[in-house]
Design an enzyme around this catalytic site. Structure first.
Site, PDB file in Angstrom:
ATOM      1  N   GLU A 315      -5.611  34.412  22.516  1.00 28.94           N
ATOM      2  CA  GLU A 315      -6.946  34.116  21.983  1.00 28.94           C
ATOM      3  C   GLU A 315      -7.521  35.309  21.214  1.00 28.94           C
ATOM      4  OE1 GLU A 315      -9.168  32.644  25.409  1.00 28.94           O
ATOM      5  OE2 GLU A 315      -8.368  30.637  25.048  1.00 28.94           O
ATOM      6  N   ASP A 394      -5.650  24.639  30.588  1.00 31.26           N
ATOM      7  CA  ASP A 394      -6.777  25.552  30.774  1.00 31.26           C
ATOM      8  C   ASP A 394      -7.885  24.910  31.604  1.00 31.26           C
ATOM      9  OD1 ASP A 394      -8.505  27.645  30.540  1.00 31.26           O
ATOM     10  OD2 ASP A 394      -8.987  27.319  28.436  1.00 31.26           O
ATOM     11  N   GLU A 422     -16.361  26.214  34.293  1.00 29.47           N
ATOM     12  CA  GLU A 422     -16.109  25.922  32.885  1.00 29.47           C
ATOM     13  C   GLU A 422     -15.337  24.603  32.813  1.00 29.47           C
ATOM     14  OE1 GLU A 422     -13.338  28.567  31.036  1.00 29.47           O
ATOM     15  OE2 GLU A 422     -13.702  27.778  29.033  1.00 29.47           O
TER      16      GLU A 422
HETATM   17  O1  GCW Z   1     -10.642  28.845  28.961  1.00 28.63           O
HETATM   18  C1  GCW Z   1     -10.671  29.964  28.207  1.00 28.63           C
HETATM   19  C2  GCW Z   1     -12.105  30.322  28.136  1.00 28.63           C
HETATM   20  C3  GCW Z   1     -12.305  31.713  27.630  1.00 28.63           C
HETATM   21  C4  GCW Z   1     -11.521  32.641  28.528  1.00 28.63           C
HETATM   22  C5  GCW Z   1     -10.055  32.236  28.488  1.00 28.63           C
HETATM   23  C6  GCW Z   1      -9.208  33.066  29.431  1.00 28.63           C
HETATM   24  C7  GCW Z   1     -12.125  34.866  29.099  1.00 28.63           C
HETATM   25  O2  GCW Z   1     -12.755  29.398  27.332  1.00 28.63           O
HETATM   26  O3  GCW Z   1     -13.666  31.993  27.681  1.00 28.63           O
HETATM   27  O4  GCW Z   1     -11.677  33.966  28.130  1.00 28.63           O
HETATM   28  O5  GCW Z   1      -9.939  30.909  28.899  1.00 28.63           O
HETATM   29  O6  GCW Z   1      -8.956  32.602  30.525  1.00 28.63           O
HETATM   30  O7  GCW Z   1      -8.812  34.151  29.058  1.00 28.63           O
END
Ligand code: GCW
Length: 849
Positions: A315, A394, A422
């Site tokens: 990311e 995720d 989340e």
């Molecule tokens: O799910 C995603 C999240 C990000 C997060 C990433 C991760 C901290 O949206 O906010 O970053 O995973 O786990 O690294």
């Protein structure tokens, strides 16, 4: 028997022993801060049962902070729950005592005490014994912190009304790693945090007041959690600067007495960005030396520093790929800097390409973790741990267990579970995650030969006899008094900690414990809360993305509200590939991305075929027509419709069930949970309608029960008589009923509806939008009668009219006559436009439709 008695201590002991406090404990404001460690007074019968045979003093022989904390906690807890004051002594009184200490020290100090020969790391014994004729309760820990764990276990037993005598229990954790990660930014904001600002950081530095960190350390210790990283894995390189060391050391000092080791998340580019080296190549000698120097520096100030967490090549974070190096190279350069000090590195397995070509049907984000890490098995140092999210995507509402757990026989691993919600309602929805985690932990990946190899055994290092491994929870608590912004969400931290200690506990056991500790032992409260919690994940799945569709939130935005297509036609790879005929990702080996082939033969056989794939993961593994029949006989499309109605109805029931607890739960928590569940019930209707309408439009197949796109009790704002209000489109379209909404751009506006239904009492629902850019006011009138007024002040995570801001307010039992006019007056504030979607008039008391 070599026991010293000290007469003056005895005197004190006897005095306090006969004082049973007669002062009732005030109910006190219950804001949730104490979570499951409230130590609320037990009812008289339970208190008497627990007190029977309980010695009246705590005996400790050690000065170490965790042992002292154990002693203080016992005094506090027993005073709170039983109304008895324990004496604290350092020699065993003639009448016996609660003896708390490390096994090694107790063996010396109390020779008459027989304890089993071996104690596993962090393990403890609880044992009633007669020593020198005196009745004792022994809490013996392998380490200082294990004494604390034992003390909390005793207090838990008391709170749950379990007998304390006789007791002979040996406890050991399932794995050495029981950590939490806090994704806190140094400015005090929290990535994916829903409980307010950071308890650790503020304005670019560690907070002056660390009292909440102390409170948190206590909660963590009560669960046996022994490590914490306190900054975002999207790490700011500054955390490794020398200037930060003394600040970070303050946090370590606060947590140390609770047996919690501090760690930091680090940025892999730090040698260059912070250290001003020309490179951050993990094989470059200057980089190797830089990591070592930073680690040495930290350990000087924090001798028990836990280690680092590293998110690299993920990311947008930099990583070893910049130099053609492997993840093992990256992990090992850091691991080697930590090794001399006993530190570990958690290297995140969450590595994937977020610019993937969505047109290529063979591309699949789910494959990424395995594809990246399986070839490196055996190349990681002994103090490196690959930290793997529980599913291959995720934190979605339903994912299979990550196949990577089964593919690392020669590498330490830990499972990453997300406590912060989340994708799971963000603390605005009650979703108890333990059953979801259990599904992953108990899943047998069949990689252990004849023996079962469930994920919990793999991550604990048991299957492949690894030196370390375990459990990491992404927690993200905040300054909100109740930690997560929702009282019921605390059960997720509790459940994480309990599972990290013992993943064989059932969801039922965990939620029963948590509820009793948090809300008391009233049977109706226990029954209601445990039922809501246990039902809440399947319910959330029902009204969001069932059948393995993934959550269907706005994945390019706030990860909260509904946005069915947000996952499609972009590089993030959370595709569900719904079109006009079929839905789901084909991940089979035969015709799909081949993801299923990453599992052992026994598992992939089940997932590979549509016939044997479990329904709840069908659309994760396969692309099937809407008319495909599930094992239940229902078509996929009808299941999507039905599950959404079932989910929304369930939350509506939670509201009623909770309201029946009025007077049985303290007022503040009662009101706050009631408000949260009411909000959730409204949001569940938004989800229900949005998802079912989206799939109706996509498939063209009507709901067999005639509900979807047919809302006879609804009056759309677009069709009302508008004064000042103007019709507007809402994006995504499925998040507004009818053709959109109306917004007010004047000082104030009205929307007038004609009520043409039968006369009688009605519930009036107003569906409006509450964005976070203002506090618009609303007034509901019937003719000249003002029925209600409210302000749109909710801090939902959106500036736009969408599924996150769509909000619902219900006015019960309004007397309506055929021909009445129902008027909504909206007064905008700042950028909030007092937007309206529709009103609905329901026979009083009937379920919302
Ligand atoms: O799910 C995603 C999240 C990000 C997060 C990433 C991760 C901290 O949206 O906010 O970053 O995973 O786990 O690294």
């Amino acid at each position: 028997m070599n026991i010293k008695h000290r007469p003056h201590m005895m005197h004190r002991f006897l005095t306090v022993a006969f004082i049973v406090s007669l002062v009732p404990v005030a109910a006190g404001a219950e804001d949730g801060l104490a979570a499951w460690l409230r130590y609320a007074r037990l009812d008289a019968a339970a208190a008497q049962r627990a007190a029977q045979g309980l010695p009246m003093s705590v005996v400790t022989f050690e000065d170490s902070a965790p042992v002292q904390k154990a002693r203080d906690e016992l005094v506090k807890g027993i005073r709170g729950m039983l109304g008895r004051d324990l004496a604290t002594v350092s020699a065993l009184p003639r009448e016996g005592g609660i003896i708390a200490g490390t096994v090694a020290r107790l063996r010396q100090a109390v020779p008459g005490l027989s304890l089993a020969a071996t104690v596993p790391a962090d393990g403890y014994f609880l044992k009633t014994a007669t020593i020198g004729g005196a009745r004792c309760l022994v809490i013996a820990g392998e380490s200082d912190r294990a004494v604390l764990y034992g003390a909390f276990a005793v207090l838990r037993r008391i709170a749950l009304g379990h007998a304390l005598t006789p007791l002979d229990e040996r406890q050991e954790p399932a794995a050495p790693v029981r950590w939490v990660n806090e994704w806190n930014n140094i400015d005090g904001s929290i990535e994916r945090g829903y409980g307010g600002r950071s308890i650790f950081w503020d304005g670019g530095r560690i907070r002056d007041d660390l009292s909440r960190v102390n409170d948190y350390g206590r909660l963590l210790a009560s669960l046996g959690i022994n490590g914490i990283s306190i900054n975002n894995v999207n790490a700011n390189p500054l955390v490794l600067s020398s200037a930060f060391v003394p600040q970070v050391a303050r946090v370590a000092d606060v947590l140390r007495p609770w047996g919690v080791r501090l760690a930091l998340a680090v940025d892999f580019g730090s040698p260059q960005s912070l250290g001003k080296l020309p490179t951050y190549d993990p094989l470059d000698p200057s980089v190797i030396a830089w990591w070592k120097a930073r680690a040495d520096d930290l350990y000087l100030a924090i001798p028990d520093f836990g280690g680092f967490v590293l998110k690299a090549d993920s990311e947008g974070r930099v990583g070893p790929s910049a130099y053609g190096r492997s993840h093992a190279d990256a992990a090992n350069v850091v691991a080697r800097a930590l090794a001399p000090h006993g530190g570990v590195i958690f290297y995140r397995g969450f590595v994937y390409d977020h610019h993937m070509d969505w047109n290529n049907p063979k591309n699949d984000r789910a494959r990424a973790a395995y594809d990246n890490f399986h070839p490196l098995d055996g190349q990681f140092d002994a103090n490196a741990i690959v930290q793997i999210k529980h599913g291959p995507i995720d934190f979605q509402v339903r994912e299979p267990a990550s196949p990577l757990f089964g593919a690392l026989g020669k590498t330490n691993q830990a499972i990453e579970l997300q406590i912060t919600q989340e994708y799971m309602g963000q603390g605005r929805h009650t979703v108890f995650l333990v059953p979801m985690w259990k599904a992953a932990l108990d899943f047998d990946l069949h990689v252990g030969g004849a023996a079962p190899s469930p994920v919990k055994a793999l991550v604990s290092g048991k299957t492949f006899h690894r030196p370390t491994g375990g459990f990491v929870g992404v927690s993200n608590v905040g300054l909100n008094p109740n930690w997560y912004g929702n009282h019921l969400s605390q059960a997720n931290l509790y459940g994480f900690g309990r599972l990290a200690w013992n993943p064989d506990l059932t969801s039922q056991q965990i939620v029963d414990e948590w509820t009793r500790l948090t809300f008391g032992n009233d049977p109706l409260v226990v029954q209601t809360v445990t039922r809501i919690q246990l039902d809440s994940w399947p319910t959330y799945e029902n009204y969001t993305g069932p059948l393995g569709l993934q959550t269907l939130t706005d994945i390019v935005g706030n990860h909260y509200g509904v946005a069915v297509e947000a996952s499609e036609r972009n590089g993030w790879g959370q595709w569900h590939r719904a079109d006009d005929k079929a839905v789901g990702m084909d991940r089979s080996v035969a015709s799909g991305t081949g993801f299923v082939g990453q599992y052992s033969a026994a598992v992939s056989k089940v997932y590979e075929s549509v016939e044997s794939c479990p329904d709840d993961l069908l659309l994760f593994m396969h692309h099937v027509p809407y008319t495909h029949r599930l094992h239940s006989g229902k078509t996929v499309i009808q299941y999507i419709y039905d599950s959404h109605y079932a989910g929304a109805d369930a939350v509506e029931r939670y509201v009623g069930d909770w309201n029946a607890l009025r007077g049985r739960v303290d007022d503040q928590r009662f009101a706050e949970v009631a408000e949260q569940l009411t909000y959730q019930a409204g949001q569940a209707v938004v989800w229900r309608d949005a998802v079912s309408r989206w799939f109706h439009r996509a498939s063209g197949i009507a709901d067999a029960r005639g509900r979807v796109d047919h809302y006879p009790d609804r009056l759309e704002a677009e069709s009302a008589t508008l004064a000042g209000y103007a019709v507007t489109k809402v994006t995504p379209w499925e998040t507004a009923s009818g053709d959109g909404a109306v917004e007010c751009s004047a000082a104030s506006c009205t929307a007038t509806f004609q009520y043409t239904g039968a006369s009688g009492p009605r519930d009036i629902v107003v569906q409006y939008f509450d964005v976070n850019t203002g506090a618009a006011r609303f007034r509901l009138r019937v003719g000249d009668r003002v029925i209600g007024e409210w302000t749109g002040t909710d801090r939902v995570p959106t500036r736009r009219l969408d599924g996150s801001s769509s909000s619902r307010r219900t006015f019960r039992d309004v007397s309506l006559q055929k021909g009445d006019t129902i008027v909504i007056e909206g007064t905008p504030d700042a950028a909030e436009t007092a937007a309206l979607d529709y009103i609905e008039t329901l026979p009083a008391g009937r379920r919302q439709r």
